[in-house]
Design an enzyme around this catalytic site. Structure first.
Site, PDB file in Angstrom:
ATOM      1  N   ARG A  48      62.566  45.848  39.531  1.00  8.91           N
ATOM      2  CA  ARG A  48      61.342  45.319  39.183  1.00  8.91           C
ATOM      3  C   ARG A  48      60.933  45.626  37.652  1.00  8.91           C
ATOM      4  O   ARG A  48      59.647  45.942  37.231  1.00  8.91           O
ATOM      5  CB  ARG A  48      60.235  46.020  40.298  1.00  8.91           C
ATOM      6  CG  ARG A  48      60.341  45.725  41.720  1.00  8.91           C
ATOM      7  CD  ARG A  48      59.846  44.316  41.891  1.00  8.91           C
ATOM      8  NE  ARG A  48      60.362  44.324  43.531  1.00  8.91           N
ATOM      9  CZ  ARG A  48      61.654  44.017  43.876  1.00  8.91           C
ATOM     10  NH1 ARG A  48      62.676  43.668  43.050  1.00  8.91           N
ATOM     11  NH2 ARG A  48      61.897  44.123  45.147  1.00  8.91           N
TER      12      ARG A  48
ATOM     13  N   SER B 102      53.461  45.423  47.020  1.00 11.18           N
ATOM     14  CA  SER B 102      53.974  46.859  46.976  1.00 11.18           C
ATOM     15  C   SER B 102      53.116  47.595  45.833  1.00 11.18           C
ATOM     16  O   SER B 102      53.274  46.854  44.690  1.00 11.18           O
ATOM     17  CB  SER B 102      55.518  47.090  46.936  1.00 11.18           C
ATOM     18  OG  SER B 102      56.286  46.700  47.893  1.00 11.18           O
TER      19      SER B 102
ATOM     20  N   GLU C 176      53.897  49.664  40.500  1.00  9.62           N
ATOM     21  CA  GLU C 176      54.524  48.420  40.591  1.00  9.62           C
ATOM     22  C   GLU C 176      53.500  47.249  40.080  1.00  9.62           C
ATOM     23  O   GLU C 176      53.883  46.408  39.392  1.00  9.62           O
ATOM     24  CB  GLU C 176      55.287  47.982  41.692  1.00  9.62           C
ATOM     25  CG  GLU C 176      56.221  46.380  41.632  1.00  9.62           C
ATOM     26  CD  GLU C 176      57.076  46.205  43.017  1.00  9.62           C
ATOM     27  OE1 GLU C 176      57.504  47.445  43.539  1.00  9.62           O
ATOM     28  OE2 GLU C 176      56.938  45.054  43.366  1.00  9.62           O
TER      29      GLU C 176
HETATM   30  C1  LIG Z   1      51.395  39.956  50.027  1.00 16.03           C
HETATM   31  C2  LIG Z   1      52.352  40.182  48.753  1.00 16.03           C
HETATM   32  C3  LIG Z   1      54.004  40.311  49.212  1.00 16.03           C
HETATM   33  C4  LIG Z   1      54.582  40.630  48.105  1.00 16.03           C
HETATM   34  N1  LIG Z   1      55.938  40.692  48.361  1.00 16.03           N
HETATM   35  C5  LIG Z   1      56.974  40.958  47.216  1.00 16.03           C
HETATM   36  C6  LIG Z   1      58.040  40.934  47.399  1.00 16.03           C
HETATM   37  O1  LIG Z   1      58.657  41.095  48.662  1.00 16.03           O
HETATM   38  N2  LIG Z   1      58.775  41.167  46.333  1.00 16.03           N
HETATM   39  C7  LIG Z   1      58.482  41.165  45.242  1.00 16.03           C
HETATM   40  O2  LIG Z   1      59.072  41.489  44.235  1.00 16.03           O
HETATM   41  N3  LIG Z   1      57.082  40.966  44.894  1.00 16.03           N
HETATM   42  C8  LIG Z   1      56.279  40.896  46.045  1.00 16.03           C
HETATM   43  N4  LIG Z   1      55.029  40.716  45.556  1.00 16.03           N
HETATM   44  C9  LIG Z   1      54.302  40.865  44.219  1.00 16.03           C
HETATM   45  C10 LIG Z   1      54.465  39.762  43.569  1.00 16.03           C
HETATM   46  O3  LIG Z   1      54.515  38.429  44.438  1.00 16.03           O
HETATM   47  C11 LIG Z   1      55.625  39.456  42.462  1.00 16.03           C
HETATM   48  O4  LIG Z   1      55.702  40.724  41.554  1.00 16.03           O
HETATM   49  C12 LIG Z   1      55.446  38.226  41.840  1.00 16.03           C
HETATM   50  O5  LIG Z   1      56.554  38.107  40.944  1.00 16.03           O
HETATM   51  C13 LIG Z   1      54.362  37.987  40.841  1.00 16.03           C
HETATM   52  O6  LIG Z   1      54.039  36.831  40.344  1.00 16.03           O
HETATM   53  P1  LIG Z   1      52.777  36.073  40.041  1.00 16.03           P
HETATM   54  O7  LIG Z   1      53.028  34.826  39.474  1.00 16.03           O
HETATM   55  O8  LIG Z   1      51.522  36.150  40.768  1.00 16.03           O
HETATM   56  O9  LIG Z   1      52.488  36.987  38.666  1.00 16.03           O
HETATM   57  P2  LIG Z   1      51.072  37.936  38.248  1.00 16.03           P
HETATM   58  O10 LIG Z   1      50.723  38.759  39.392  1.00 16.03           O
HETATM   59  O11 LIG Z   1      49.824  37.023  37.842  1.00 16.03           O
HETATM   60  O12 LIG Z   1      51.577  38.785  36.951  1.00 16.03           O
HETATM   61  C14 LIG Z   1      52.540  39.829  37.406  1.00 16.03           C
HETATM   62  C15 LIG Z   1      53.124  40.152  35.944  1.00 16.03           C
HETATM   63  O13 LIG Z   1      54.014  39.084  35.495  1.00 16.03           O
HETATM   64  C16 LIG Z   1      53.397  38.832  34.256  1.00 16.03           C
HETATM   65  N5  LIG Z   1      53.752  37.106  34.109  1.00 16.03           N
HETATM   66  C17 LIG Z   1      53.008  36.401  34.974  1.00 16.03           C
HETATM   67  N6  LIG Z   1      53.549  35.074  34.552  1.00 16.03           N
HETATM   68  C18 LIG Z   1      54.154  35.372  33.473  1.00 16.03           C
HETATM   69  C19 LIG Z   1      54.888  34.443  32.476  1.00 16.03           C
HETATM   70  N7  LIG Z   1      54.739  32.974  32.579  1.00 16.03           N
HETATM   71  N8  LIG Z   1      55.527  34.881  31.500  1.00 16.03           N
HETATM   72  C20 LIG Z   1      55.633  36.224  31.264  1.00 16.03           C
HETATM   73  N9  LIG Z   1      54.892  37.159  32.120  1.00 16.03           N
HETATM   74  C21 LIG Z   1      54.346  36.581  33.122  1.00 16.03           C
HETATM   75  C22 LIG Z   1      51.916  39.084  34.096  1.00 16.03           C
HETATM   76  O14 LIG Z   1      51.790  39.404  32.643  1.00 16.03           O
HETATM   77  C23 LIG Z   1      51.911  40.341  34.838  1.00 16.03           C
HETATM   78  O15 LIG Z   1      52.583  41.506  34.053  1.00 16.03           O
HETATM   79  C24 LIG Z   1      54.200  40.660  46.630  1.00 16.03           C
HETATM   80  C25 LIG Z   1      52.747  40.199  46.611  1.00 16.03           C
HETATM   81  C26 LIG Z   1      51.918  39.944  47.742  1.00 16.03           C
HETATM   82  C27 LIG Z   1      50.212  39.792  47.484  1.00 16.03           C
END
Ligand SMILES: Cc1cc2nc3c(=O)[nH]c(=O)nc-3n(C[C@H](O)[C@H](O)[C@H](O)COP(=O)(O)OP(=O)(O)OC[C@H]3O[C@@H](n4cnc5c(N)ncnc54)[C@H](O)[C@@H]3O)c2cc1C
Length: 315
Positions: free
Chosen positions: A188, A237, A307
């Site tokens: 992560r 998480s 996380e």
């Molecule tokens: C119900 C649920 C279940 C989940 N299950 C999992 C799982 O099984 N495994 C897992 O790994 N995660 C899980 N997550 C967490 C999340 O979905 C992941 O971390 C996902 O990768 C975040 O993507 P996002 O587009 O929503 O990013 P955001 O939440 O908007 O941002 C997360 C981080 O990424 C950065 N970021 C976003 N876009 C960019 C970009 N284009 N360039 C550089 N940095 C960027 C942001 O600045 C921030 O630091 C879960 C979340 C939820 C709500």
């Protein structure tokens, strides 16, 4: 730069007119004091001082090259791993949209995807093309930019296992390309420079049977529905699993399953998921998380690491 006016209206000084006159060739939308809560799963937090939605990569690079160096830039994806604090986010918040939402199947069982493409769409495109190894993306509700930054992983697969290269733009507006090794991935965590906004990724899988991959994705869907509060306002998480331990077990052992601060609660269903029952503020959510960290430290002598990413300023 000017600082946030931390009053109940949660508005920042409007920097948009000055930026527009300094950056006349900007094509994307630039909006002052745009609420961020609707852009996150938790549905909490204040506005972006300025929210920028670039038309394409060149537009993003133009903004970053010409934006005064003292204005902070923050990127958000689908907000599924994000707490936006109640006072909002000073500076420019970048959100990628339409210009970053293509997927393309390429030779060698590869998929090229824009950073705004939801992970599930990449999983589906790979399945339809008979590319195995990307089904895990079905389990992550973010977009590709977030997966690249978080090394998102689920059900036995991680971004680092499938990534060939990532493309992005740094704070000075330079285009950058990172090989898998240059992303310095660990659990992560991505070690690529923090200022880089990813714009595109190339993933590789292996030949697979579309029906078998579809069945694997269905299993992931079922398992998520049975074990995670995926219909709640949550950020997935809350804490990383410490080496050799499970965060949820430590949280449970500390008596924190179901623990509440205001309308923020550690989920009864999956106690490493923090949920907004409806009226929580970002401060409630963060206070609950810090309370859990303290109790786990006291009961297990383990320091949990967040996380979920927290951005912005408190009220
Ligand atoms: C119900 C649920 C279940 C989940 N299950 C999992 C799982 O099984 N495994 C897992 O790994 N995660 C899980 N997550 C967490 C999340 O979905 C992941 O971390 C996902 O990768 C975040 O993507 P996002 O587009 O929503 O990013 P955001 O939440 O908007 O941002 C997360 C981080 O990424 C950065 N970021 C976003 N876009 C960019 C970009 N284009 N360039 C550089 N940095 C960027 C942001 O600045 C921030 O630091 C879960 C979340 C939820 C709500």
């Amino acid at each position: 730069m000017t600082t946030a006016r931390r009053d109940s209206t949660m508005t920042f000084p409007d920097i948009v007119p000055a930026l527009k006159s300094k950056l006349p060739a900007l094509r994307g939308r630039l909006l002052p004091n745009e609420p961020l809560a609707p852009l996150t799963w938790f549905r909490v937090g204040g506005p972006a001082q300025a929210l920028f939605m670039p038309e394409d990569e060149a537009d993003l690079a133009y903004l970053l090259a010409h934006l005064p160096a003292d204005i902070p830039v923050t990127v958000v994806g689908l907000g599924s791993n994000l707490i936006v604090r109640d006072g909002g986010v000073p500076g420019v918040v970048v959100r990628l949209g339409r210009g970053f939402s293509d997927t393309k199947v390429e030779n060698g069982h590869r998929i090229r995807a824009g950073a705004a493409v939801p992970d599930v769409r990449v999983a589906r495109a790979a399945q339809e093309a008979g590319i195995a190894g990307l089904a895990f993306l079905r389990g992550i509700p973010g977009a590709i930019g977030g997966a690249l930054r978080m090394n998102g992983g689920a059900y036995g697969g991680e971004t680092k296992d499938a990534l060939i290269e990532a493309r992005g733009v740094d704070r000075r507006g330079n285009l950058r390309v990172f090989s898998n090794g240059e992303m310095h991935y660990t659990y992560r965590h991505c070690g690529a420079p923090e200022d880089v906004i990813f714009t595109e990724a190339v993933f590789a899988g292996r030949p697979g049977d579309p029906a078998a991959i579809a069945a694997e994705m269905d299993k992931i869907t079922e398992s998520r529905e049975a074990t995670q509060p995926i219909k709640s306002r949550t950020g997935g998480s809350t804490f990383k699993n410490p080496p050799g331990r499970k965060a949820w077990q430590l949280i449970d052992a500390a008596g924190c399953r179901g623990l509440k601060v205001g309308d923020a609660q550690m989920s009864e269903m999956h106690c490493n998921f923090l949920i907004n029952l409806g009226g929580a503020t970002a401060a409630d959510i963060e206070t609950l998380g810090e309370t859990v960290r303290l109790r786990v430290q006291e009961t297990s002598s383990v320091a949990l690491d967040w996380e979920i990413k927290r951005i912005g300023v408190p009220l």
